[in-house]
Motif scaffolding. Structure first.
Motif, PDB file in Angstrom:
ATOM      1  N   LEU A 181      56.220 -42.030 -12.398  1.00 38.73           N
ATOM      2  CA  LEU A 181      55.158 -41.103 -12.007  1.00 38.73           C
ATOM      3  C   LEU A 181      54.004 -41.207 -12.992  1.00 38.73           C
ATOM      4  O   LEU A 181      54.206 -41.180 -14.200  1.00 38.73           O
ATOM      5  N   ARG A 182      52.793 -41.325 -12.460  1.00 38.19           N
ATOM      6  CA  ARG A 182      51.601 -41.409 -13.298  1.00 38.19           C
ATOM      7  C   ARG A 182      50.606 -40.354 -12.832  1.00 38.19           C
ATOM      8  O   ARG A 182      50.100 -40.413 -11.706  1.00 38.19           O
ATOM      9  N   ALA A 183      50.341 -39.374 -13.696  1.00 32.62           N
ATOM     10  CA  ALA A 183      49.402 -38.309 -13.346  1.00 32.62           C
ATOM     11  C   ALA A 183      47.992 -38.871 -13.223  1.00 32.62           C
ATOM     12  O   ALA A 183      47.586 -39.772 -13.959  1.00 32.62           O
ATOM     13  N   ILE A 184      47.219 -38.331 -12.274  1.00 27.98           N
ATOM     14  CA  ILE A 184      45.848 -38.782 -12.013  1.00 27.98           C
ATOM     15  C   ILE A 184      44.871 -37.731 -12.529  1.00 27.98           C
ATOM     16  O   ILE A 184      44.821 -36.618 -11.988  1.00 27.98           O
ATOM     17  N   PRO A 185      44.089 -38.036 -13.560  1.00 26.76           N
ATOM     18  CA  PRO A 185      43.053 -37.091 -13.996  1.00 26.76           C
ATOM     19  C   PRO A 185      42.036 -36.913 -12.865  1.00 26.76           C
ATOM     20  O   PRO A 185      41.639 -37.886 -12.220  1.00 26.76           O
ATOM     21  N   LYS A 186      41.622 -35.664 -12.616  1.00 29.79           N
ATOM     22  CA  LYS A 186      40.737 -35.445 -11.478  1.00 29.79           C
ATOM     23  C   LYS A 186      39.745 -34.306 -11.726  1.00 29.79           C
ATOM     24  O   LYS A 186      39.852 -33.592 -12.724  1.00 29.79           O
ATOM     25  N   ASN A 191      43.281 -28.599 -10.998  1.00 30.39           N
ATOM     26  CA  ASN A 191      44.018 -29.237 -12.089  1.00 30.39           C
ATOM     27  C   ASN A 191      45.338 -28.556 -12.445  1.00 30.39           C
ATOM     28  O   ASN A 191      46.173 -29.155 -13.110  1.00 30.39           O
ATOM     29  N   ALA A 192      45.516 -27.301 -12.012  1.00 30.12           N
ATOM     30  CA  ALA A 192      46.773 -26.618 -12.328  1.00 30.12           C
ATOM     31  C   ALA A 192      47.947 -27.244 -11.572  1.00 30.12           C
ATOM     32  O   ALA A 192      49.093 -27.119 -11.992  1.00 30.12           O
ATOM     33  N   VAL A 193      47.653 -27.878 -10.468  1.00 29.27           N
ATOM     34  CA  VAL A 193      48.683 -28.579  -9.696  1.00 29.27           C
ATOM     35  C   VAL A 193      48.300 -30.055  -9.691  1.00 29.27           C
ATOM     36  O   VAL A 193      47.362 -30.472  -9.009  1.00 29.27           O
ATOM     37  N   SER A 194      49.024 -30.839 -10.443  1.00 31.54           N
ATOM     38  CA  SER A 194      48.655 -32.237 -10.666  1.00 31.54           C
ATOM     39  C   SER A 194      48.979 -33.115  -9.464  1.00 31.54           C
ATOM     40  O   SER A 194      49.854 -32.813  -8.648  1.00 31.54           O
ATOM     41  N   SER A 195      48.246 -34.222  -9.380  1.00 30.45           N
ATOM     42  CA  SER A 195      48.505 -35.259  -8.387  1.00 30.45           C
ATOM     43  C   SER A 195      48.956 -36.520  -9.116  1.00 30.45           C
ATOM     44  O   SER A 195      48.564 -36.753 -10.261  1.00 30.45           O
ATOM     45  N   TYR A 196      49.731 -37.341  -8.436  1.00 27.50           N
ATOM     46  CA  TYR A 196      50.376 -38.474  -9.105  1.00 27.50           C
ATOM     47  C   TYR A 196      50.295 -39.747  -8.275  1.00 27.50           C
ATOM     48  O   TYR A 196      50.229 -39.711  -7.041  1.00 27.50           O
ATOM     49  N   ARG A 238      54.066 -48.292  -3.598  1.00 26.70           N
ATOM     50  CA  ARG A 238      53.316 -47.286  -4.356  1.00 26.70           C
ATOM     51  C   ARG A 238      52.724 -46.249  -3.410  1.00 26.70           C
ATOM     52  O   ARG A 238      52.255 -46.588  -2.321  1.00 26.70           O
ATOM     53  N   LYS A 239      52.738 -45.015  -3.862  1.00 25.16           N
ATOM     54  CA  LYS A 239      52.042 -43.934  -3.185  1.00 25.16           C
ATOM     55  C   LYS A 239      51.054 -43.324  -4.180  1.00 25.16           C
ATOM     56  O   LYS A 239      51.276 -43.361  -5.399  1.00 25.16           O
ATOM     57  N   VAL A 240      49.982 -42.743  -3.666  1.00 24.05           N
ATOM     58  CA  VAL A 240      48.959 -42.206  -4.556  1.00 24.05           C
ATOM     59  C   VAL A 240      48.465 -40.864  -4.031  1.00 24.05           C
ATOM     60  O   VAL A 240      48.580 -40.579  -2.839  1.00 24.05           O
ATOM     61  N   TRP A 241      47.945 -40.047  -4.947  1.00 26.66           N
ATOM     62  CA  TRP A 241      47.498 -38.685  -4.638  1.00 26.66           C
ATOM     63  C   TRP A 241      48.649 -37.822  -4.106  1.00 26.66           C
ATOM     64  O   TRP A 241      48.475 -37.052  -3.158  1.00 26.66           O
ATOM     65  N   ILE A 242      49.801 -37.959  -4.739  1.00 27.15           N
ATOM     66  CA  ILE A 242      50.971 -37.201  -4.297  1.00 27.15           C
ATOM     67  C   ILE A 242      51.020 -35.880  -5.071  1.00 27.15           C
ATOM     68  O   ILE A 242      51.388 -35.834  -6.246  1.00 27.15           O
ATOM     69  N   THR A 243      50.628 -34.834  -4.386  1.00 28.96           N
ATOM     70  CA  THR A 243      50.553 -33.506  -4.998  1.00 28.96           C
ATOM     71  C   THR A 243      51.924 -33.009  -5.422  1.00 28.96           C
ATOM     72  O   THR A 243      52.879 -33.090  -4.662  1.00 28.96           O
ATOM     73  N   LYS A 244      52.007 -32.553  -6.645  1.00 26.96           N
ATOM     74  CA  LYS A 244      53.199 -31.884  -7.185  1.00 26.96           C
ATOM     75  C   LYS A 244      54.386 -32.814  -7.374  1.00 26.96           C
ATOM     76  O   LYS A 244      55.528 -32.343  -7.530  1.00 26.96           O
ATOM     77  N   ALA A 245      54.171 -34.123  -7.373  1.00 26.11           N
ATOM     78  CA  ALA A 245      55.298 -35.056  -7.526  1.00 26.11           C
ATOM     79  C   ALA A 245      56.025 -34.848  -8.843  1.00 26.11           C
ATOM     80  O   ALA A 245      57.251 -35.005  -8.925  1.00 26.11           O
ATOM     81  N   GLY A 246      55.293 -34.486  -9.886  1.00 27.49           N
ATOM     82  CA  GLY A 246      55.911 -34.301 -11.197  1.00 27.49           C
ATOM     83  C   GLY A 246      56.833 -33.113 -11.286  1.00 27.49           C
ATOM     84  O   GLY A 246      57.636 -33.016 -12.220  1.00 27.49           O
ATOM     85  N   ARG A 247      56.748 -32.203 -10.337  1.00 29.75           N
ATOM     86  CA  ARG A 247      57.610 -31.019 -10.329  1.00 29.75           C
ATOM     87  C   ARG A 247      58.641 -31.056  -9.202  1.00 29.75           C
ATOM     88  O   ARG A 247      59.474 -30.157  -9.082  1.00 29.75           O
TER      89      ARG A 247
END
Length: 393
Positions: free
Chosen positions: A205-210, A214-219, A155-164
């Protein structure tokens, strides 16, 4: 000592400032609130060729240095885009440095031109839930099979822009950590096809509410039996941590300049408000209780800028810059946050309201005291590697 920017560097600042000005504070507030990626902004900068500013010219980039890239990101942040704007592109600028230096020709030819023209999004997979700052403790493991392919679990966490992102630069263990061995040994770097992993069900991929940006999600990125070819490995097996280090100093330098930009955006709004807001028949900026914190913010930003510029210059000259890059990150993050905090205080209760935008700057400036490395870990570095004190962790 010449502190002047070159004509080319000043032209970069002016051109970026003009392009970024097309996307005002309302645009960024709307995208931040809606948790929506700023497609129009990203496309505008891709079309103008800015995403490849530091990619070698051979692969369709500008071939410029970290200083030019830092100036670009500082102007983007200062426009009001803040981290929401910078995060769309800074991973392309610094994250691919490891591919430039250590990837083979096939990998560079496949990835760098598409990253430079904006058609390829790349994310960076390092941080893990149980490792955090201590990268040597990562547990994501890449097991090599008889046919040569790797199977990755972890697992990796706080991965910026992973969803795109279609690709991810990923570090994983290929040799278990053993007692007595150097903790940085046995890690390998990969450039993996994230789209393929998601499509096959091997990656989730699981988005992290923060709180902000917020315009660029972390996952959170969960890999379960994620099969990747041997050709996806960057360089030699077991040397991934060393390759990773090539990106750390430029990352700190770029993020330092982003912090400067956010601080200047916040300061500009605060100064305007202090000059226009009248209480007790006088502009509030006439009061030292308002004026002095803003004057201090300007002073801190200017001082931090000098260290950041020096760090970028040293990197581009091929000189050691660990000291300067870390100090620049600490000073700029501190100065940017102090400026944003002063801006909120200057606005009083309205500083808490979204319509004045300084609350957004505050949230984004706060992030830079945590990422990509905390202020405390920078001080650990300075204490040990600059002052020669015993390691504290």
């Amino acid at each position: 000592m010449d502190f002047a920017l070159t004509t080319e560097q000043e032209d970069i600042r002016k051109a970026v400032r003009a392009l970024a000005a097309r996307f005002d504070d309302e645009y960024w507030a709307e995208h931040d609130q809606a948790v929506r990626f700023p497609e129009e902004f990203y496309d505008a900068f891709a079309d103008a060729g800015w995403l490849g500013i530091a990619v070698p010219e051979t692969y369709g980039g500008g071939g410029l240095g970290v200083l030019e890239a830092a100036l670009l990101l500082e102007e983007v942040a200062a426009s009001g885009a803040g981290m929401n704007g910078c995060s769309t592109m800074h991973l392309t600028i610094f994250g691919l440095n490891t591919i430039v230096k250590h990837g083979d020709e096939a990998m560079r030819s496949e990835v760098l031109p598409r990253a430079a023209d904006g058609s390829l999004h790349v994310c960076f997979g390092v941080t893990e839930p149980d490792a955090g700052t201590d990268t040597t403790r990562i547990s994501t493991f890449a097991r090599r099979e008889a046919g040569g392919d790797y199977v990755i679990d972890g697992r990796k966490v706080w991965i910026t822009k992973a969803g795109r992102s279609q690709k991810m630069v990923l570090i994983a263990r290929t040799t278990p950590r053993t007692a007595g061995a150097k903790p940085t040994d046995g890690m390998s770097l990969f450039l993996v096809d994230l789209d393929e992993g998601v499509a096959s069900g091997q990656v989730e991929l699981r988005a992290i509410p923060k709180m902000g940006r917020n315009a660029v999600s972390s996952y959170e990125v969960v890999m379960d039996g994620f099969r990747v070819p041997a050709a996806a490995r960057v360089g030699e097996e077991g040397r991934g941590f060393r390759y990773l280090l090539d990106g750390l100093n430029p990352e700190r330098i770029l993020l330092a300049h982003e912090a400067l930009g956010i601080g200047r955006a916040a300061l500009g709004r605060a100064v305007r408000y202090a000059g226009e807001r009248v209480v007790f028949d006088r502009p509030i900026g006439q009061n030292q209780g308002i004026a002095f914190p803003l004057a201090e913010a300007a002073t801190r930003l200017d001082a931090a800028e000098l260290v950041a510029r020096h760090a970028a210059w040293r990197y581009d000259e091929g000189l050691p810059c660990g000291r300067e890059a870390n100090m620049a990150k600490w000073l700029c993050a501190d100065a940017g946050f102090q400026s944003a905090d002063a801006a909120v205080q200057t606005h009083g209760g309205m500083g808490y309201a979204r319509e004045y935008h300084v609350e957004r700057y505050f949230r984004e400036a706060r992030l830079l005291r945590l990422a990509p490395i905390s202020q405390e870990m920078v001080l650990n570095y300075v204490a040990q590697h600059v002052l020669g004190l015993p390691r504290s962790y």
